[in-house]
Write a protein that holds these residues in place. Structure first.
Motif, PDB file in Angstrom:
ATOM      1  N   TRP A 129      63.139  41.693  83.997  1.00  0.00           N
ATOM      2  CA  TRP A 129      63.348  43.145  84.052  1.00  0.00           C
ATOM      3  C   TRP A 129      62.439  43.843  85.068  1.00  0.00           C
ATOM      4  CZ3 TRP A 129      67.548  44.846  81.877  1.00  0.00           C
ATOM      5  CH2 TRP A 129      68.074  44.193  80.753  1.00  0.00           C
ATOM      6  N   GLY A 130      61.421  43.163  85.575  1.00  0.00           N
ATOM      7  CA  GLY A 130      60.388  43.837  86.352  1.00  0.00           C
ATOM      8  C   GLY A 130      60.883  44.574  87.581  1.00  0.00           C
ATOM      9  N   ASP A 131      61.757  43.944  88.373  1.00  0.00           N
ATOM     10  CA  ASP A 131      62.234  44.587  89.597  1.00  0.00           C
ATOM     11  C   ASP A 131      63.149  45.764  89.286  1.00  0.00           C
ATOM     12  OD1 ASP A 131      60.785  42.788  91.001  1.00  0.00           O
ATOM     13  OD2 ASP A 131      62.462  41.660  91.817  1.00  0.00           O
ATOM     14  N   ILE A 132      63.927  45.658  88.212  1.00  0.00           N
ATOM     15  CA  ILE A 132      64.782  46.774  87.800  1.00  0.00           C
ATOM     16  C   ILE A 132      63.917  47.945  87.361  1.00  0.00           C
ATOM     17  CG2 ILE A 132      66.500  47.529  86.099  1.00  0.00           C
ATOM     18  CD1 ILE A 132      67.475  44.565  86.100  1.00  0.00           C
ATOM     19  N   ARG A 133      62.900  47.659  86.550  1.00  0.00           N
ATOM     20  CA  ARG A 133      61.982  48.704  86.111  1.00  0.00           C
ATOM     21  C   ARG A 133      61.268  49.346  87.301  1.00  0.00           C
ATOM     22  NH1 ARG A 133      56.750  48.015  87.029  1.00  0.00           N
ATOM     23  NH2 ARG A 133      56.941  45.910  86.202  1.00  0.00           N
ATOM     24  N   ASN A 134      60.878  48.534  88.289  1.00  0.00           N
ATOM     25  CA  ASN A 134      60.209  49.051  89.477  1.00  0.00           C
ATOM     26  C   ASN A 134      61.110  50.026  90.220  1.00  0.00           C
ATOM     27  OD1 ASN A 134      59.008  49.275  92.133  1.00  0.00           O
ATOM     28  ND2 ASN A 134      57.784  47.482  91.621  1.00  0.00           N
ATOM     29  N   CYS A 135      62.390  49.680  90.366  1.00  0.00           N
ATOM     30  CA  CYS A 135      63.329  50.577  91.042  1.00  0.00           C
ATOM     31  C   CYS A 135      63.504  51.877  90.260  1.00  0.00           C
ATOM     32  CB  CYS A 135      64.681  49.886  91.217  1.00  0.00           C
ATOM     33  SG  CYS A 135      64.673  48.543  92.430  1.00  0.00           S
ATOM     34  N   LEU A 136      63.637  51.768  88.946  1.00  0.00           N
ATOM     35  CA  LEU A 136      63.783  52.971  88.120  1.00  0.00           C
ATOM     36  C   LEU A 136      62.568  53.883  88.256  1.00  0.00           C
ATOM     37  CD1 LEU A 136      65.316  51.422  84.873  1.00  0.00           C
ATOM     38  CD2 LEU A 136      66.447  53.065  86.383  1.00  0.00           C
ATOM     39  N   SER A 137      61.386  53.289  88.280  1.00  0.00           N
ATOM     40  CA  SER A 137      60.165  54.106  88.364  1.00  0.00           C
ATOM     41  C   SER A 137      60.070  54.831  89.699  1.00  0.00           C
ATOM     42  CB  SER A 137      58.924  53.234  88.138  1.00  0.00           C
ATOM     43  OG  SER A 137      58.705  52.357  89.217  1.00  0.00           O
ATOM     44  N   GLN A 138      60.580  54.221  90.777  1.00  0.00           N
ATOM     45  CA  GLN A 138      60.552  54.878  92.078  1.00  0.00           C
ATOM     46  C   GLN A 138      61.632  55.950  92.205  1.00  0.00           C
ATOM     47  OE1 GLN A 138      59.546  52.769  95.721  1.00  0.00           O
ATOM     48  NE2 GLN A 138      59.470  50.837  94.578  1.00  0.00           N
ATOM     49  N   LEU A 139      62.673  55.833  91.386  1.00  0.00           N
ATOM     50  CA  LEU A 139      63.756  56.814  91.426  1.00  0.00           C
ATOM     51  C   LEU A 139      63.553  57.962  90.439  1.00  0.00           C
ATOM     52  CD1 LEU A 139      66.780  54.350  91.687  1.00  0.00           C
ATOM     53  CD2 LEU A 139      66.023  55.954  93.454  1.00  0.00           C
ATOM     54  N   ALA A 140      62.665  57.763  89.462  1.00  0.00           N
ATOM     55  CA  ALA A 140      62.422  58.797  88.449  1.00  0.00           C
ATOM     56  C   ALA A 140      61.840  60.049  89.103  1.00  0.00           C
ATOM     57  CB  ALA A 140      61.484  58.271  87.377  1.00  0.00           C
ATOM     58  N   LEU A 141      62.380  61.200  88.754  1.00  0.00           N
ATOM     59  CA  LEU A 141      61.950  62.453  89.370  1.00  0.00           C
ATOM     60  C   LEU A 141      60.641  62.955  88.778  1.00  0.00           C
ATOM     61  CD1 LEU A 141      65.397  64.290  89.591  1.00  0.00           C
ATOM     62  CD2 LEU A 141      64.195  63.001  91.375  1.00  0.00           C
ATOM     63  N   GLN A 142      60.352  62.610  87.523  1.00  0.00           N
ATOM     64  CA  GLN A 142      59.129  63.059  86.865  1.00  0.00           C
ATOM     65  C   GLN A 142      58.034  62.001  86.997  1.00  0.00           C
ATOM     66  OE1 GLN A 142      58.585  66.024  85.572  1.00  0.00           O
ATOM     67  NE2 GLN A 142      60.673  66.722  85.993  1.00  0.00           N
ATOM     68  N   PRO A 143      56.878  62.335  87.567  1.00  0.00           N
ATOM     69  CA  PRO A 143      55.796  61.354  87.701  1.00  0.00           C
ATOM     70  C   PRO A 143      55.401  60.725  86.369  1.00  0.00           C
ATOM     71  CG  PRO A 143      55.321  63.317  89.000  1.00  0.00           C
ATOM     72  CD  PRO A 143      56.530  63.632  88.181  1.00  0.00           C
ATOM     73  N   LEU A 144      55.431  61.505  85.285  1.00  0.00           N
ATOM     74  CA  LEU A 144      55.064  60.958  83.983  1.00  0.00           C
ATOM     75  C   LEU A 144      56.032  59.854  83.568  1.00  0.00           C
ATOM     76  CD1 LEU A 144      53.303  60.945  81.472  1.00  0.00           C
ATOM     77  CD2 LEU A 144      54.729  62.800  80.536  1.00  0.00           C
ATOM     78  N   ALA A 145      57.313  60.021  83.886  1.00  0.00           N
ATOM     79  CA  ALA A 145      58.306  59.001  83.545  1.00  0.00           C
ATOM     80  C   ALA A 145      57.984  57.695  84.263  1.00  0.00           C
ATOM     81  CB  ALA A 145      59.709  59.477  83.908  1.00  0.00           C
ATOM     82  N   ALA A 146      57.599  57.789  85.526  1.00  0.00           N
ATOM     83  CA  ALA A 146      57.226  56.585  86.275  1.00  0.00           C
ATOM     84  C   ALA A 146      55.993  55.934  85.670  1.00  0.00           C
ATOM     85  CB  ALA A 146      56.981  56.942  87.744  1.00  0.00           C
ATOM     86  N   ASP A 147      55.020  56.747  85.278  1.00  0.00           N
ATOM     87  CA  ASP A 147      53.803  56.207  84.663  1.00  0.00           C
ATOM     88  C   ASP A 147      54.109  55.499  83.354  1.00  0.00           C
ATOM     89  OD1 ASP A 147      52.297  57.213  86.735  1.00  0.00           O
ATOM     90  OD2 ASP A 147      51.696  59.023  85.668  1.00  0.00           O
ATOM     91  N   VAL A 148      55.016  56.062  82.568  1.00  0.00           N
ATOM     92  CA  VAL A 148      55.388  55.446  81.292  1.00  0.00           C
ATOM     93  C   VAL A 148      56.076  54.111  81.531  1.00  0.00           C
ATOM     94  CG1 VAL A 148      56.910  55.668  79.286  1.00  0.00           C
ATOM     95  CG2 VAL A 148      55.491  57.594  79.997  1.00  0.00           C
ATOM     96  N   LEU A 149      57.009  54.079  82.467  1.00  0.00           N
ATOM     97  CA  LEU A 149      57.729  52.839  82.761  1.00  0.00           C
ATOM     98  C   LEU A 149      56.783  51.745  83.251  1.00  0.00           C
ATOM     99  CD1 LEU A 149      60.933  54.182  84.563  1.00  0.00           C
ATOM    100  CD2 LEU A 149      60.824  53.101  82.313  1.00  0.00           C
ATOM    101  N   ASN A 150      55.771  52.128  84.015  1.00  0.00           N
ATOM    102  CA  ASN A 150      54.868  51.147  84.614  1.00  0.00           C
ATOM    103  C   ASN A 150      53.653  50.832  83.741  1.00  0.00           C
ATOM    104  OD1 ASN A 150      56.405  50.834  86.970  1.00  0.00           O
ATOM    105  ND2 ASN A 150      55.458  52.627  87.924  1.00  0.00           N
ATOM    106  N   TYR A 151      53.539  51.473  82.585  1.00  0.00           N
ATOM    107  CA  TYR A 151      52.371  51.265  81.730  1.00  0.00           C
ATOM    108  C   TYR A 151      52.275  49.811  81.284  1.00  0.00           C
ATOM    109  CZ  TYR A 151      49.072  51.579  77.896  1.00  0.00           C
ATOM    110  OH  TYR A 151      47.988  51.383  77.068  1.00  0.00           O
ATOM    111  N   ARG A 152      51.071  49.242  81.455  1.00  0.00           N
ATOM    112  CA  ARG A 152      50.821  47.855  81.070  1.00  0.00           C
ATOM    113  C   ARG A 152      49.761  47.822  79.973  1.00  0.00           C
ATOM    114  NH1 ARG A 152      52.255  43.349  83.930  1.00  0.00           N
ATOM    115  NH2 ARG A 152      52.714  44.700  85.728  1.00  0.00           N
ATOM    116  N   PHE A 153      50.056  47.124  78.892  1.00  0.00           N
ATOM    117  CA  PHE A 153      49.128  47.038  77.768  1.00  0.00           C
ATOM    118  C   PHE A 153      47.892  46.224  78.157  1.00  0.00           C
ATOM    119  CE2 PHE A 153      53.256  47.877  75.834  1.00  0.00           C
ATOM    120  CZ  PHE A 153      52.953  48.885  74.934  1.00  0.00           C
ATOM    121  N   SER A 154      46.735  46.665  77.659  1.00  0.00           N
ATOM    122  CA  SER A 154      45.464  46.031  78.019  1.00  0.00           C
ATOM    123  C   SER A 154      45.167  44.857  77.092  1.00  0.00           C
ATOM    124  CB  SER A 154      44.332  47.061  77.921  1.00  0.00           C
ATOM    125  OG  SER A 154      44.133  47.424  76.556  1.00  0.00           O
TER     126      SER A 154
END
Length: 319
Positions: free
Chosen positions: A76-101
Motif C-alpha cells: 500500500w505504501g506507494d498508493i498512500r504516498n500518492c494520496l498524501s501528495q494529492l491531499a489538499l489539506q496538509p493535516l490529511a497528508a500528515d495523518v496518512l504518513n504518520y508512522r508509529f514509534s
C-alpha cells in the motif's frame, strides 16, 4: 539533438502556445510508484478526472513489507504516498504518513497503509477501498493499483541466481539479466481500459527497477501500451539513484527497458542528463525543488511536460 529541436523546446518552455495543449488532452495516464509518481500526479492535478495513476504494488520493505508479511496484502505504501501528495489539506497528508514509534505495539507501521488495508478488508476489492479514501479526501484523480493480487519483483542475475523482492533487487551490484513478477499477475481491468483510451502515457520519475519496471512486467499492460495510439513520455530522475540502474546512462536504461519488453516504447524523454546514445528527442533544463534537490520543481516539470506535448503533437491521437 538538432538546432531546430533545441529551438522548439526552448520556445515551448518560454511560453509559446503549442498546437495541441496539455490542457486539451482527454486522458493522461501516469505509471510508476513512490514519490516520483506522486510528484507527477500533483503537478498535473488540474486535469482532475482526466488524469489516472497506475501505481506499483511490489514494495516489500518498510511499513509496506511489515503489513504484507502479516496480512498477505498488496503493497500500500506507494498508493498512500500518492494520496498524501494529492491531499489538499496538509493535516490529511500528515495523518496518512504518520508512522508509529517504537513505544507503540504498532511500531514500524504506517497509519495510511493500515487505513487502506482496513478499507480493503471491508470492500469487495482493493480498488474500492482506494476510491472510498480518495472521495473522503476530495481527490478526483483516479489511482489504480497495478494489480489487485499480492506480487513480488524477481531479478535474474548474471550468475544464474534469482533475487527475490524489491529490497534485494536495489542492492544488486550489476543490472539483472531479466526482471519478472512472482506470481505472474494481470493488471486491473480499469488500468487496461485507461491506457487504451489515453492521449499521453507518462513513465517515471522514480526508481528504475523497482518503481517504473514492475507495472510494465505485466504482459497485458505492456501490450496495451504498445497497442495504444498514445505516445510514451519518460521522465528521468534529477540525480542518479542508488541502484545498478543509477550507474547507467539514460540511453542505456531505455535500451535495457525496451529489450526487456521486446519492443520500442519511449517516444520522448524529459532529462537533464541526455547522452549521445539517446535515439529520441528530449526536453531538458529542469529545475529541482528548493526544499528537495532530488525532486522536480512542479512549475518546471509542468513546463517541461507542456513542451513535450508540443513536440509529440504529431503522435497524439486527434479528437
Amino acid at each position: 539533438m538538432t538546432d531546430t529541436t533545441d529551438s522548439k523546446i526552448s520556445g515551448a518552455i518560454a511560453g509559446e502556445q503549442p498546437r495541441r495543449q496539455l490542457e486539451d488532452l482527454r486522458c493522461v495516464t501516469a505509471i510508476g510508484g513512490g514519490h516520483g509518481l506522486g510528484r507527477v500526479l500533483s503537478t498535473l492535478s488540474f486535469l482532475q478526472r482526466r488524469l489516472v495513476g497506475i501505481v506499483a504494488t511490489t514494495d516489500n520493505g518498510g511499513a509496506s513489507g511489515l503489513l504484507r508479511r502479516s496480512q498477505q496484502t498488496i503493497a500500500w505504501g506507494d498508493i498512500r504516498n500518492c494520496l498524501s501528495q494529492l491531499a489538499l489539506q496538509p493535516l490529511a497528508a500528515d495523518v496518512l504518513n504518520y508512522r508509529f514509534s517504537d513505544e507503540h505495539e504498532l511500531n514500524g507501521h504506517n497509519f495510511g497503509n493500515l487505513l487502506l488495508h482496513t478499507l480493503d478488508e471491508l470492500s469487495a476489492r482493493p480498488l474500492d477501498g482506494i476510491q472510498l479514501l480518495s472521495r473522503l479526501l476530495n481527490i478526483n484523480i483516479r489511482l489504480l493499483p497495478m494489480s489487485e493480487t499480492s506480487v513480488d519483483l524477481v531479478a535474474s542475475t548474471h550468475e544464474g541466481l534469482e533475487c527475490f523482492g524489491e529490497l534485494d533487487v536495489d542492492l544488486l551490484h550489476h543490472m539483472p539479466t531479466a526482471l519478472s513478477l512472482a506470481p505472474a499477475v494481470s493488471a486491473t481491468p480499469e488500468a487496461i481500459r485507461h491506457v487504451r483510451r489515453s492521449d499521453l502515457i507518462i513513465l517515471g520519475p522514480g526508481s528504475f527497477l523497482t518503481s517504473i519496471m514492475p507495472p510494465l512486467l505485466m504482459a497485458d499492460l505492456a501490450q496495451s501500451i504498445a497497442d495504444s495510439q498514445a505516445p510514451v513520455l519518460f521522465i528521468d530522475n534529477l540525480s542518479p539513484e542508488y541502484s545498478p540502474a543509477g550507474r547507467l546512462a539514460l540511453s542505456e536504461r531505455i535500451d535495457w527497458l525496451e529489450q526487456q519488453l521486446g519492443r520500442q516504447l519511449i517516444d520522448l524523454v524529459i532529462s537533464n542528463a541526455p547522452d549521445a546514445g539517446l535515439k529520441v528527442p528530449y526536453v531538458d533544463h529542469i529545475v529541482a525543488a528548493s526544499d528537495a534537490p532530488h525532486r522536480h520543481d512542479r512549475d518546471s516539470l509542468l513546463n517541461a511536460i507542456k513542451a513535450a506535448v508540443e513536440l509529440l503533437n504529431t503522435k497524439i491521437p486527434s479528437k
